[in-house]
Scaffold this motif. Structure first.
Motif, short mmCIF file in Angstrom:
data_model
loop_
_atom_site.label_atom_id
_atom_site.label_comp_id
_atom_site.label_asym_id
_atom_site.label_seq_id
_atom_site.Cartn_x
_atom_site.Cartn_y
_atom_site.Cartn_z
N PRO A 205 0.82 -1.22 0.00
CA PRO A 205 0.00 0.00 0.00
C PRO A 205 0.86 1.27 0.00
O PRO A 205 1.97 1.28 0.52
N VAL A 206 0.31 2.31 -0.61
CA VAL A 206 1.00 3.61 -0.66
C VAL A 206 0.36 4.50 0.41
O VAL A 206 -0.85 4.73 0.38
N LEU B 172 1.53 6.69 7.69
CA LEU B 172 2.77 5.92 7.70
C LEU B 172 2.56 4.60 6.96
O LEU B 172 1.46 4.04 6.98
N LEU B 173 3.62 4.11 6.33
CA LEU B 173 3.65 2.73 5.86
C LEU B 173 4.35 1.93 6.95
O LEU B 173 5.43 2.31 7.42
N TYR C 297 2.56 -5.57 4.91
CA TYR C 297 2.58 -4.14 5.19
C TYR C 297 1.16 -3.63 5.41
O TYR C 297 0.20 -4.19 4.88
N THR C 298 1.04 -2.53 6.15
CA THR C 298 -0.23 -1.83 6.25
C THR C 298 0.07 -0.34 6.35
O THR C 298 1.23 0.07 6.45
N THR C 299 -0.98 0.47 6.30
CA THR C 299 -0.81 1.92 6.47
C THR C 299 -1.63 2.37 7.66
O THR C 299 -2.59 1.70 8.06
N VAL C 300 -1.27 3.52 8.22
CA VAL C 300 -2.00 4.07 9.36
C VAL C 300 -1.82 5.59 9.38
O VAL C 300 -0.70 6.07 9.13
N PRO C 301 -2.89 6.35 9.66
CA PRO C 301 -2.69 7.79 9.83
C PRO C 301 -1.72 8.04 10.99
O PRO C 301 -1.84 7.42 12.05
N ALA C 302 -0.75 8.92 10.77
CA ALA C 302 0.27 9.16 11.79
C ALA C 302 -0.37 9.59 13.12
O ALA C 302 0.08 9.19 14.20
N ALA C 303 -1.45 10.37 13.06
CA ALA C 303 -2.09 10.87 14.28
C ALA C 303 -2.78 9.77 15.07
O ALA C 303 -3.14 9.96 16.23
#
Ligand SMILES: [Zn+2]
Ligand SMILES: [Zn+2]
Length: 334
Positions: free
Chosen positions: A25-26, A32-33, A126-132
């Motif tokens: 994922p981008v 964050l990745l 891998y996954t992504t997550v909002p930094a906040a």
């Protein structure tokens, strides 16, 4: 990358969770990745996979108890280092502007979205997550031990607070899986007397080993009236049972996101004398910060059962069948 995908939600026997390949994922500008190291297996993953919860993203990758390391970041992200260990939990995003968010109840935000339900989660490389919405993790706990704290632990903590347990009070826990066994440790550390009411013999042994005063059948009365109770088992039939175990003025908190139907309550027998029933809806980031700090201070430890990530389907089957006590954790072998 390799990942698991809920291709057609339904009973586990039909194989609703399939191994697939997806692009890495981008991350969006504020995300964050994360390279996944471990991911806890939560009962909510089972509800997403079996279709107890409505589909919010077709082919979603479940998993919202992720311990991983920062592998990349969107252009707007500041304050994270490559390789830093971080946690990804259930609450993924809120609008920050609605009346609930503004009064500190972001868990009730109508615009909230969730990891492993609205967006792909941690049953993947891998996954992504909002930094906040990324969690800083305490030192002194390994990747496997930390994972269950990120949902089971945080939800158990919110449920404990919602149960309004008085200092030194008598707490009943109905069901004793991943969340309850962490909640019990915190309640005991804070001076509560804990009674566990659950069907499994292994779970009862675990409860007594952790310091519970009693461990008996879920439908039996505890040895003393309860100031507070928390229903962790997704069984609506237990609502009147738990209410009748409460002392006058007691509170029952229902911790699950899904519950089978609650049978008719009788006002005089089940609710009078100011007994209360409360639900527990997700958690705030503040709950997570408070819980992770308390868990580190009191040495709250998850009883874990590691599975290779490549056997996530087996972990879900074992969870459903109640084949382990404590919490299953997937270790990334992708
Ligand atoms: Zn909001
Ligand atoms: Zn969960």
């Amino acid at each position: 990358m390799r990942a698991w995908s809920v291709t057609g939600p339904g009973p586990l026997d039909g194989g609703p969770l399939r191994p697939v390949r997806k692009p890495v994922p981008v991350p969006a500008a504020d995300e964050l990745l994360v390279r996944v190291r471990t991911c806890g297996v939560c009962r909510t993953d089972l509800h997403v996979t079996e279709g107890d919860l409505p589909v919010r993203r077709r082919g979603v990758t479940p998993g919202h108890e992720v311990v991983g390391e920062v592998a990349g970041a969107g252009a707007a992200v500041r304050g994270f280092e490559a390789g830093e260990r971080v946690g990804v939990a259930w609450l993924r995003r809120t609008d920050g502007t609605c009346p609930y968010c503004l009064r500190g109840a972001e868990n009730l935000c109508p615009a909230s979205s969730y990891t492993g339900w609205d967006a792909d989660g941690g049953y993947a490389e891998y996954t992504t997550v909002p930094a906040a919405f990324t969690h800083r993790l305490p030192d002194g706990l390994d990747d496997v031990g930390l994972a269950p704290l990120l949902c089971a632990g945080i939800i158990g903590y919110r449920a404990l607070r919602r149960s309004a347990l008085p200092p030194g009070g008598r707490l009943g826990l109905y069901g004793f899986g991943g969340s309850a066994h962490l909640c019990a440790q915190l309640a005991l550390a804070e001076g509560a007397t804990v009674h566990v009411l659950t069907r499994g013999a292994a779970a009862r042994r675990l409860a007594l080993g952790l310091g519970a005063a009693s461990a008996g059948d879920a439908y039996a009365m505890p040895p003393e009236p309860l100031d507070s109770a928390i229903l962790f088992a997704p069984v609506g039939d237990l609502v009147p049972v738990a209410l009748r175990a409460l002392d006058r003025g007691g509170t029952l908190a229902i911790a699950g996101i899904h519950l089978t139907d609650v049978p008719a309550l009788t006002y005089e027998r089940d609710l009078f004398y100011e007994r209360q029933v409360r639900s527990v809806t997700a958690n705030t980031r503040e709950d997570a910060r408070e819980f992770l700090a308390l868990a580190a201070r009191h040495g709250v430890r998850a009883t874990t059962h590691p599975y290779p990530m490549s056997r996530a389907d087996e972990a879900l089957r074992d969870l459903k069948a109640g084949r382990f006590d404590g919490a299953a954790v997937l270790v990334n072998d992708f």
